[in-house]
Scaffold this active site. Structure first.
Site, PDB file in Angstrom:
ATOM      1  N   LYS A 254       0.840  -1.198   0.000  1.00 48.05           N
ATOM      2  CA  LYS A 254       0.000   0.000   0.000  1.00 48.05           C
ATOM      3  C   LYS A 254       0.873   1.244   0.000  1.00 48.05           C
ATOM      4  O   LYS A 254       1.711   1.437   0.881  1.00 48.05           O
ATOM      5  CB  LYS A 254      -0.903  -0.004   1.228  1.00 48.05           C
ATOM      6  CG  LYS A 254      -1.719   1.263   1.427  1.00 48.05           C
ATOM      7  CD  LYS A 254      -2.485   1.234   2.747  1.00 48.05           C
ATOM      8  CE  LYS A 254      -3.120   2.572   3.062  1.00 48.05           C
ATOM      9  NZ  LYS A 254      -3.773   2.578   4.393  1.00 48.05           N
ATOM     10  N   LYS A 266      -9.686  13.088   8.650  1.00 44.30           N
ATOM     11  CA  LYS A 266      -9.160  12.627   9.929  1.00 44.30           C
ATOM     12  C   LYS A 266      -9.084  13.786  10.927  1.00 44.30           C
ATOM     13  O   LYS A 266      -8.974  14.944  10.527  1.00 44.30           O
ATOM     14  CB  LYS A 266      -7.748  12.051   9.746  1.00 44.30           C
ATOM     15  CG  LYS A 266      -7.672  10.755   8.970  1.00 44.30           C
ATOM     16  CD  LYS A 266      -6.229  10.303   8.816  1.00 44.30           C
ATOM     17  CE  LYS A 266      -6.132   9.001   8.041  1.00 44.30           C
ATOM     18  NZ  LYS A 266      -6.643   7.856   8.820  1.00 44.30           N
ATOM     19  N   ASP A 277       1.682   6.188   5.960  1.00 38.64           N
ATOM     20  CA  ASP A 277       0.665   5.309   5.393  1.00 38.64           C
ATOM     21  C   ASP A 277       1.152   4.592   4.136  1.00 38.64           C
ATOM     22  O   ASP A 277       0.405   3.817   3.545  1.00 38.64           O
ATOM     23  CB  ASP A 277      -0.613   6.094   5.104  1.00 38.64           C
ATOM     24  CG  ASP A 277      -1.865   5.229   5.194  1.00 38.64           C
ATOM     25  OD1 ASP A 277      -1.805   4.180   5.848  1.00 38.64           O
ATOM     26  OD2 ASP A 277      -2.889   5.606   4.602  1.00 38.64           O
ATOM     27  N   ASP A 336     -11.998   7.376   4.155  1.00 40.43           N
ATOM     28  CA  ASP A 336     -10.764   7.078   4.896  1.00 40.43           C
ATOM     29  C   ASP A 336     -10.441   5.592   4.865  1.00 40.43           C
ATOM     30  O   ASP A 336      -9.403   5.175   5.375  1.00 40.43           O
ATOM     31  CB  ASP A 336     -10.894   7.565   6.346  1.00 40.43           C
ATOM     32  CG  ASP A 336      -9.561   7.593   7.073  1.00 40.43           C
ATOM     33  OD1 ASP A 336      -8.521   7.683   6.387  1.00 40.43           O
ATOM     34  OD2 ASP A 336      -9.552   7.518   8.311  1.00 40.43           O
ATOM     35  N   ARG A 340      -7.669  -0.087   1.043  1.00 40.41           N
ATOM     36  CA  ARG A 340      -8.227  -1.309   0.455  1.00 40.41           C
ATOM     37  C   ARG A 340      -8.692  -1.073  -0.977  1.00 40.41           C
ATOM     38  O   ARG A 340      -8.751  -2.010  -1.776  1.00 40.41           O
ATOM     39  CB  ARG A 340      -9.366  -1.831   1.335  1.00 40.41           C
ATOM     40  CG  ARG A 340     -10.555  -0.911   1.457  1.00 40.41           C
ATOM     41  CD  ARG A 340     -11.449  -1.230   2.640  1.00 40.41           C
ATOM     42  NE  ARG A 340     -10.811  -0.850   3.892  1.00 40.41           N
ATOM     43  CZ  ARG A 340     -11.336  -1.070   5.098  1.00 40.41           C
ATOM     44  NH1 ARG A 340     -12.514  -1.676   5.200  1.00 40.41           N
ATOM     45  NH2 ARG A 340     -10.703  -0.697   6.182  1.00 40.41           N
TER      46      ARG A 340
END
Length: 508
Positions: A254, A266, A277, A336, A340
């Site tokens: 990712k 967020k 991330d 958010d 995926r």
């Protein structure tokens, strides 16, 4: 960091000029440990009250006549296991951050030989002396440049030393890019790193931009990227270490280089940490840096979908429906939960390589942090043998994971009235339902998902990337390289795979 391996007794280590000599001393020294002046000093001090008992406790002195080192550091190494050695080396090297310490001799000669000890020593030494400097104006970096590792038999430890050195290189590359701020680690910059890796032996790199990704039909990936001024990049790395007939392991990382949460914004506190991330992408890049050095007899493909998740006027909205590369439609219930979305298209793309296994690595869910904290990565798998191999590799590399369930009932919450599925399923078992979402895009190959949201970085005073799970993945690939080769793919299948590779050559 420059590591060197050499056969050195304690007496030979004592006679080696250096800025500091570190001696690991276990509860039960190895049979045959020499009895020269240094060994006599260590034994005497080991029984003295001023050297505190307990694993990783230190005793240090300057100007000892029995050694040529400017400083002598003794550290208790417990039972001499890899886990104990890691703690001991971390404590000892952590105490040697003075500017004048450039060369250290690390003596393991008193330790009974155990597999994994050399790798534990090297990775701990590198971790203890790592310093991020890229965006600092007056950074001095680490002064320590050279660590000479002294063992009883360098020949016996050579293979492990080579693997460990490669892992250190991979971990440090992963740390570097995960630590960089979002404006110094854009998708384009990650692609440039991949291109540099593509100049290494046996590695090829291809980078796809928005036009190529659109042609592939990666609607979920494009949906996440559309809210950012930074163009997406889909990075394809291939390492060819085995016969072309051997099916590869596909690693999918990712690569959200900064995650605001999108329209589902967020909270402001600690949002800066969302530069981490892309820890999954950083770990895949790290693995390929390590593969370039270790050169194991395996074939590996690395896929990195990379973009930012931003909240501008073009960004996806809660309630939007997008079509993934697989043709399945997804209702965006929470923007958010974007990781995926980019991973599902990469998992679909992975099928064209006819892999023997697919492993995705992602800082995917806060729920996994709540479940496992920062000690173990979450492991999900459709195949028991793959799960066992990854768990064993994690334990051996001191980069552990823990298997969580994939019962079909967990997917019930993903049902949608307006698409084939929603992208979230409520708060309960969030790490599991995220994995169930990804499972919908996996083919017939054994698949594993590593949720590294709790292990990819540390917060607080020690804030920074860990480089995990590069160690776990490299250990798994090393074990795979030593195993009997899997059956070759049928010739017709090989042609399909080759053709495919050329054509596409909080919550997450």
């Amino acid at each position: 960091m420059n590591f060197e391996l050499k056969s050195l007794t304690l007496s030979q280590a004592a006679a080696t000029p250096c800025d500091a000599l570190v001696v690991l001393w276990p509860e039960q020294p190895a049979a045959g440990t020499d009895s020269g002046p240094l060994a006599e000093l260590v034994r005497r001090e080991a029984d003295a009250a001023h050297w505190e008992k307990g694993l990783a406790k230190l005793w240090a002195s300057h100007g000892q006549a029995v050694v040529k080192a400017a400083r002598l550091v003794l550290v208790r190494a417990g039972d001499g296991s890899p886990a104990s050695v890691r703690k001991a080396v971390a404590a000892a090297l952590g105490s040697l951050k003075a500017p004048g310490v450039k060369k250290v001799v690390l003596s393991l000669a008193a330790l009974p030989y155990k597999a994994g000890v050399v790798q534990a020593a090297l990775t701990a030494a590198a971790d203890a002396t790592y310093a991020y400097t890229t965006t600092k104006s007056k950074a001095t970096g680490r002064s320590l440049q050279h660590v000479l590792v002294g063992v009883v038999s360098a020949t016996e430890a050579q293979a492990e030393f080579k693997q460990a050195s490669a892992v250190v290189a991979g971990v440090e590359l992963a740390k570097e890019w995960a630590n960089r701020p979002g404006n110094h680690a854009t998708p384009t910059m990650l692609a440039d790193v991949a291109r540099k890796l593509g100049k290494s032996p046996r590695i090829k790199t291809e980078v796809l931009g928005p036009r190529e990704v659109a042609k592939l039909g990666m609607g979920a990936f494009m949906a996440v990227a559309q809210g950012s001024e930074e163009p997406l990049r889909f990075i394809v790395l291939q390492y060819h270490g085995a016969a072309k007939t051997q099916a590869p392991v596909v690693l999918v990382g990712k690569g959200i280089t900064f995650d605001t949460g999108g329209i589902s914004l967020k909270p402001a506190p600690e949002m800066d940490e969302m530069k981490f991330d892309m820890g999954g992408a950083a770990s895949v890049l790290g693995v390929f840096a390590a593969l370039a050095e270790a050169q194991p007899a395996v074939n590996v493909v690395g896929l990195i979908p990379s973009c930012e998740n931003m909240p501008d006027g073009r960004a996806i909205k809660p309630g939007d429906v997008v079509t993934s590369m697989s043709g399945q439609t997804i209702e965006i219930l929470n923007t958010d939960a974007e990781g995926r979305l980019i991973l599902c298209d990469a998992l679909t793309y992975a099928k064209r390589f006819k892999p023997q296994a697919v492993i995705d690595i992602a800082t995917l869910t806060g729920a996994c942090v709540i479940a496992l904290g920062g000690v173990r990565s979450g492991l999900f798998a459709t195949d028991d043998a793959l799960a066992a191999a990854l768990a064993q590799a994690g334990d051996a590399a001191l980069d552990p994971c823990w298997r969580l369930p994939l019962d079909d009932e967990y997917a019930e919450g993903l049902k949608s009235n307006f698409a084939d599925m929603g992208n979230v399923a409520g708060r309960q078992a969030g790490a599991v339902t995220a994995a169930k979402f990804l499972q919908k895009f996996v083919g017939d190959a054994p698949w594993a998902h590593l949720d590294i949201a709790g292990t990819a970085w540390k917060s607080g005073a020690a804030k920074g990337a860990t480089g995990r799970p590069v160690g776990l993945l490299m250990q798994y690939l090393a074990q795979l390289a030593q195993a009997p080769a899997p059956a070759a793919l049928p010739k017709a299948t090989r042609k399909v795979a080759a053709k495919g590779s050329r054509s596409g050559a909080g919550a997450g």
